[in-house]
Write a protein that holds these residues in place. Structure first.
Motif, PDB file in Angstrom:
ATOM      1  N   ARG A  95      16.165  -9.656  -1.553  1.00 36.45           N
ATOM      2  CA  ARG A  95      15.678  -8.312  -1.214  1.00 36.45           C
ATOM      3  C   ARG A  95      14.658  -7.843  -2.255  1.00 36.45           C
ATOM      4  O   ARG A  95      13.667  -7.205  -1.923  1.00 36.45           O
ATOM      5  CB  ARG A  95      16.825  -7.301  -1.131  1.00 36.45           C
ATOM      6  N   LYS A  96      14.899  -8.162  -3.504  1.00 39.22           N
ATOM      7  CA  LYS A  96      13.944  -7.810  -4.562  1.00 39.22           C
ATOM      8  C   LYS A  96      12.635  -8.573  -4.386  1.00 39.22           C
ATOM      9  O   LYS A  96      11.558  -8.028  -4.614  1.00 39.22           O
ATOM     10  CB  LYS A  96      14.541  -8.077  -5.935  1.00 39.22           C
ATOM     11  N   LYS A  97      12.729  -9.850  -3.964  1.00 41.80           N
ATOM     12  CA  LYS A  97      11.524 -10.648  -3.739  1.00 41.80           C
ATOM     13  C   LYS A  97      10.706 -10.074  -2.582  1.00 41.80           C
ATOM     14  O   LYS A  97       9.484 -10.061  -2.643  1.00 41.80           O
ATOM     15  CB  LYS A  97      11.887 -12.103  -3.409  1.00 41.80           C
ATOM     16  N   VAL A  98      11.394  -9.619  -1.539  1.00 41.05           N
ATOM     17  CA  VAL A  98      10.697  -9.052  -0.382  1.00 41.05           C
ATOM     18  C   VAL A  98       9.906  -7.819  -0.804  1.00 41.05           C
ATOM     19  O   VAL A  98       8.762  -7.630  -0.385  1.00 41.05           O
ATOM     20  CB  VAL A  98      11.699  -8.719   0.750  1.00 41.05           C
ATOM     21  N   ARG A  99      10.498  -6.997  -1.648  1.00 45.73           N
ATOM     22  CA  ARG A  99       9.796  -5.797  -2.121  1.00 45.73           C
ATOM     23  C   ARG A  99       8.551  -6.148  -2.934  1.00 45.73           C
ATOM     24  O   ARG A  99       7.600  -5.382  -2.967  1.00 45.73           O
ATOM     25  CB  ARG A  99      10.739  -4.942  -2.957  1.00 45.73           C
ATOM     26  N   LYS A 100       8.582  -7.296  -3.605  1.00 46.07           N
ATOM     27  CA  LYS A 100       7.441  -7.726  -4.420  1.00 46.07           C
ATOM     28  C   LYS A 100       6.504  -8.648  -3.648  1.00 46.07           C
ATOM     29  O   LYS A 100       5.582  -9.209  -4.215  1.00 46.07           O
ATOM     30  CB  LYS A 100       7.939  -8.439  -5.675  1.00 46.07           C
ATOM     31  N   ASN A 101       6.774  -8.856  -2.359  1.00 45.87           N
ATOM     32  CA  ASN A 101       6.002  -9.761  -1.500  1.00 45.87           C
ATOM     33  C   ASN A 101       5.982 -11.187  -2.039  1.00 45.87           C
ATOM     34  O   ASN A 101       5.010 -11.913  -1.848  1.00 45.87           O
ATOM     35  CB  ASN A 101       4.572  -9.248  -1.303  1.00 45.87           C
TER      36      ASN A 101
END
Length: 129
Positions: A95-101
């Motif tokens: 989820r953190k990776k998704v926020r950072k693209n």
């Protein structure tokens, strides 16, 4: 109180070992996966992660040949707690990776991380001294 602390630390040690190995596999797949752009089916990915988790469990026995958890019923509980925890942590980090693209790999999904950790902890449970 000391017994509770000892049990918690044993679980934390097993979970940490599995997470370190999952992160190493994730790094490897991110770097090696680029040339293989054809998407695999979910079943083949699941079976692949089960196989890789078993291999990782066997390799981890070379480094840490004994289970950190000594109590028999706690070892059984570890077969459920560790995969669920590892899958949840990988999902949270995804989820953190998704926020950072940032790009995701299959191991970033709860199910694949769960099966990887389940296979690894099963091998360790069966073969650890």
């Amino acid at each position: 109180m000391e017994v509770l602390l000892e049990v918690v630390l044993q679980f934390v040690g097993e979970i940490a070992l599995q997470l370190v190995i999952e992160f190493l596999f994730e790094l490897g797949f991110r770097n090696l996966g680029a040339p293989f752009s054809r998407p695999a089916s979910p079943l083949s990915k699941t079976l692949g992660y089960i196989l890789l988790g078993g291999v990782a469990g066997g390799m981890s026995l070379l480094v840490v040949p004994h289970l950190m958890i000594q109590n028999g019923w706690l070892r059984m509980a570890n077969l459920v707690i560790t995969p669920v925890t590892a899958g949840g942590i990988m999902w949270f980090l995804a989820r953190k990776k998704v926020r950072k693209n940032a790009p995701l790999v299959a191991l970033d999904r709860f199910g694949y991380a769960f099966f990887f950790a389940l296979a690894m902890s099963s091998v360790r449970f069966l073969w650890a001294s």
